[in-house]
Design an enzyme around this catalytic site. Structure first.
Site, mmCIF file in Angstrom:
data_model
loop_
_atom_site.group_PDB
_atom_site.id
_atom_site.type_symbol
_atom_site.label_atom_id
_atom_site.label_comp_id
_atom_site.label_asym_id
_atom_site.label_seq_id
_atom_site.Cartn_x
_atom_site.Cartn_y
_atom_site.Cartn_z
ATOM 1 N N GLN A 238 -6.303 -4.724 9.553
ATOM 2 C CA GLN A 238 -5.443 -3.749 10.221
ATOM 3 C C GLN A 238 -4.122 -4.450 10.552
ATOM 4 O O GLN A 238 -4.094 -5.682 10.689
ATOM 5 C CB GLN A 238 -6.140 -3.266 11.504
ATOM 6 N N GLU B 136 0.842 -1.198 0.000
ATOM 7 C CA GLU B 136 0.000 0.000 0.000
ATOM 8 C C GLU B 136 0.880 1.252 0.000
ATOM 9 O O GLU B 136 1.912 1.285 0.654
ATOM 10 C CB GLU B 136 -0.861 -0.031 1.278
ATOM 11 N N ALA C 250 -18.954 2.287 6.396
ATOM 12 C CA ALA C 250 -18.446 1.636 5.181
ATOM 13 C C ALA C 250 -19.531 0.794 4.521
ATOM 14 O O ALA C 250 -19.583 0.688 3.295
ATOM 15 C CB ALA C 250 -17.230 0.777 5.529
ATOM 16 N N GLY D 50 -13.226 5.676 6.640
ATOM 17 C CA GLY D 50 -12.233 6.749 6.695
ATOM 18 C C GLY D 50 -12.021 7.205 8.118
ATOM 19 O O GLY D 50 -12.865 7.002 8.999
HETATM 20 P P1 FAD Z 1 -16.876 0.736 9.401
HETATM 21 O O1 FAD Z 1 -16.991 -0.616 8.833
HETATM 22 O O2 FAD Z 1 -17.933 1.720 9.015
HETATM 23 O O3 FAD Z 1 -16.818 0.600 10.990
HETATM 24 C C1 FAD Z 1 -16.522 1.751 11.798
HETATM 25 C C2 FAD Z 1 -17.018 1.493 13.214
HETATM 26 O O4 FAD Z 1 -18.447 1.522 13.256
HETATM 27 C C3 FAD Z 1 -16.638 0.132 13.796
HETATM 28 O O5 FAD Z 1 -16.445 0.297 15.175
HETATM 29 C C4 FAD Z 1 -17.859 -0.742 13.529
HETATM 30 O O6 FAD Z 1 -17.968 -1.778 14.473
HETATM 31 C C5 FAD Z 1 -18.982 0.278 13.654
HETATM 32 N N1 FAD Z 1 -20.113 0.056 12.747
HETATM 33 C C6 FAD Z 1 -20.072 -0.379 11.476
HETATM 34 N N2 FAD Z 1 -21.316 -0.355 10.951
HETATM 35 C C7 FAD Z 1 -22.140 0.108 11.910
HETATM 36 C C8 FAD Z 1 -23.530 0.380 11.973
HETATM 37 N N3 FAD Z 1 -24.328 0.155 10.933
HETATM 38 N N4 FAD Z 1 -24.050 0.876 13.134
HETATM 39 C C9 FAD Z 1 -23.253 1.099 14.209
HETATM 40 N N5 FAD Z 1 -21.915 0.856 14.203
HETATM 41 C C10 FAD Z 1 -21.376 0.379 13.053
HETATM 42 N N6 FAD Z 1 -8.615 5.494 6.456
HETATM 43 C C11 FAD Z 1 -8.540 6.507 5.560
HETATM 44 O O7 FAD Z 1 -8.963 7.633 5.883
HETATM 45 N N7 FAD Z 1 -8.044 6.303 4.301
HETATM 46 C C12 FAD Z 1 -7.596 5.088 3.886
HETATM 47 O O8 FAD Z 1 -7.152 4.947 2.752
HETATM 48 C C13 FAD Z 1 -7.652 3.999 4.813
HETATM 49 N N8 FAD Z 1 -7.240 2.747 4.477
HETATM 50 C C14 FAD Z 1 -7.380 1.704 5.367
HETATM 51 C C15 FAD Z 1 -7.038 0.390 4.964
HETATM 52 C C16 FAD Z 1 -7.181 -0.672 5.846
HETATM 53 C C17 FAD Z 1 -6.816 -2.065 5.392
HETATM 54 C C18 FAD Z 1 -7.656 -0.452 7.163
HETATM 55 C C19 FAD Z 1 -7.784 -1.582 8.137
HETATM 56 C C20 FAD Z 1 -7.998 0.835 7.561
HETATM 57 C C21 FAD Z 1 -7.877 1.921 6.671
HETATM 58 N N9 FAD Z 1 -8.257 3.219 7.021
HETATM 59 C C22 FAD Z 1 -8.173 4.251 6.119
HETATM 60 C C23 FAD Z 1 -8.734 3.499 8.383
HETATM 61 C C24 FAD Z 1 -10.255 3.311 8.508
HETATM 62 O O9 FAD Z 1 -10.923 4.207 7.666
HETATM 63 C C25 FAD Z 1 -10.614 3.543 9.965
HETATM 64 O O10 FAD Z 1 -10.138 2.473 10.753
HETATM 65 C C26 FAD Z 1 -12.068 3.840 10.261
HETATM 66 O O11 FAD Z 1 -12.119 4.288 11.620
HETATM 67 C C27 FAD Z 1 -13.007 2.652 10.137
HETATM 68 O O12 FAD Z 1 -13.175 2.267 8.847
HETATM 69 P P2 FAD Z 1 -14.073 0.985 8.460
HETATM 70 O O13 FAD Z 1 -14.163 0.956 6.987
HETATM 71 O O14 FAD Z 1 -13.580 -0.205 9.164
HETATM 72 O O15 FAD Z 1 -15.485 1.460 9.072
#
Ligand code: FAD
Length: 318
Positions: free
Chosen positions: A211, A19, A145, A126
């Site tokens: 992660q 990455e 997400a 994000g």
């Molecule tokens: P989600 O899946 O939306 O989850 C976020 C939180 O909300 C979790 O605690 C989950 O349990 C909870 N949740 C999910 N859905 C619901 C719902 N419907 N109701 C209530 N709670 C819910 N960040 C950047 O800004 N740019 C990047 O390019 C980037 N790349 C990454 C690549 C990888 C492989 C990883 C692991 C992380 C990356 N991140 C990046 C960081 C990531 O955006 C953060 O960790 C962010 O806080 C969570 O993203 P997520 O997609 O896991 O969110």
């Protein structure tokens, strides 16, 4: 080609990928090439490019007043992906985030990606902006997400925001999501976090990227939990070698992970930063060998655009 096809074609052989971060505003594409060139001999079938939400800076005016200005430090993810595909003939995987995008802007970005021949996207919520205590969704955008994933799945079914189903072209993105072997920091417990991960896979995510972690049992327990609960998509471990003693504090703080005692003790005993770097590489080589034994489909490195340590690890592994 889709990441799932790359993995299927490898027939059980562990692949190498990495990455990159877009360079900070004002730097040229050559910084990206410099970060990629030393790693190409290990034949990555795909390279991820992160996306960074706009942040705020405060500009002071002559009268002393401060103005809050939106500022994007690392722009250009889509263009960088196109440049990578053009130059290296490998798949580029843009990260697509909820923060900073309305649904319309997301749709336009996806149309651009499809037009450029990009087959894979990693959809994420994000990070929060530095100025905000927690993640604040963009008005007209997505909060999780899974909502962004739903939009991409809809486009894969020919459903656009403001068009008729029958007249819309179907995209065919292979969609990945993030997974947290040590739990996402905002989730009240692993079970709740896992429930939302399963939701993303049930909705159509085809692979998971984890992660970073420094203890392989976190990965194997996570894979076991997924498999026992019907998640059978590839789970790609995200890996980062330690490169400085400061990371003993910064990585747990930023990424909410546990460092094994043997690793933290080892770092504390190092007499120089050079020794820390060597230990970080050695630890990661050991982790990689075990992960291959565990059947990891890909070893995916968070290079932070510094290819040196990853190259040393890849030389020992691939
Ligand atoms: P989600 O899946 O939306 O989850 C976020 C939180 O909300 C979790 O605690 C989950 O349990 C909870 N949740 C999910 N859905 C619901 C719902 N419907 N109701 C209530 N709670 C819910 N960040 C950047 O800004 N740019 C990047 O390019 C980037 N790349 C990454 C690549 C990888 C492989 C990883 C692991 C992380 C990356 N991140 C990046 C960081 C990531 O955006 C953060 O960790 C962010 O806080 C969570 O993203 P997520 O997609 O896991 O969110």
């Amino acid at each position: 080609m889709k990441i799932t096809d790359h993995i299927a074609n490898a027939k059980g052989k562990t692949l190498f990928s990495f990455e990159l971060l877009p360079p900070v505003k004002g730097k040229s594409i050559h910084g990206i090439y410099d970060a990629i060139d030393p790693l190409m001999e290990f034949k990555p079938p795909f390279i991820d490019v992160t996306y960074h939400r706009e942040d705020y800076i405060y500009k002071q005016h002559d009268n002393g007043l401060l103005e809050k200005v939106s500022y994007r430090k690392r722009p250009g993810t889509v263009a960088i992906c196109a440049a990578i595909m053009n130059r290296y003939k490998v798949d580029a995987v843009p990260h697509l985030i909820c923060g900073g995008f309305t649904k319309e802007e997301t749709e336009n970005a996806l149309i651009d990606l499809q037009f450029l021949g990009i087959d894979n996207v990693l959809v994420l919520r994000g990070d929060a902006r530095h100025a905000d205590a927690s993640f604040i969704p963009t008005p007209g955008g997505h909060a999780y997400a899974s909502e962004l994933l739903e939009q991409v799945c809809n486009m894969n079914s020919g459903i656009y925001l403001h068009e008729d189903h029958d007249t819309s072209y179907k995209t065919d993105f292979c969609i990945g999501v993030a997974g947290y072997p040590e739990k996402h920091f905002e989730a009240p417990n692993m079970q709740t976090d896992f429930k939302f991960l399963k939701k993303k896979v049930d909705m159509g995510a085809k692979f998971i990227v984890t992660q970073m972690f420094f203890d392989n049992t976190k990965y194997s327990d996570f894979v076991k939990l997924c498999r026992e609960n019907g998640i059978d998509v590839p789970i790609i471990p995200g890996l980062k070698p330690i490169t400085s003693s400061k990371q003993l504090i910064s990585l747990p703080k930023i990424f909410h992970l546990d460092m094994p005692e043997a690793l933290s003790d080892g770092i504390q005993k190092c007499k120089s930063e050079k020794e820390v770097k060597e230990l970080g590489i050695e630890w990661m080589i050991h982790q990689c060998k075990e992960l291959i034994q565990l059947g990891a489909p890909v070893l995916h490195f968070y290079t932070m655009s510094n290819p040196g340590p990853t190259r040393k690890i890849a030389e020992a592994i691939f």
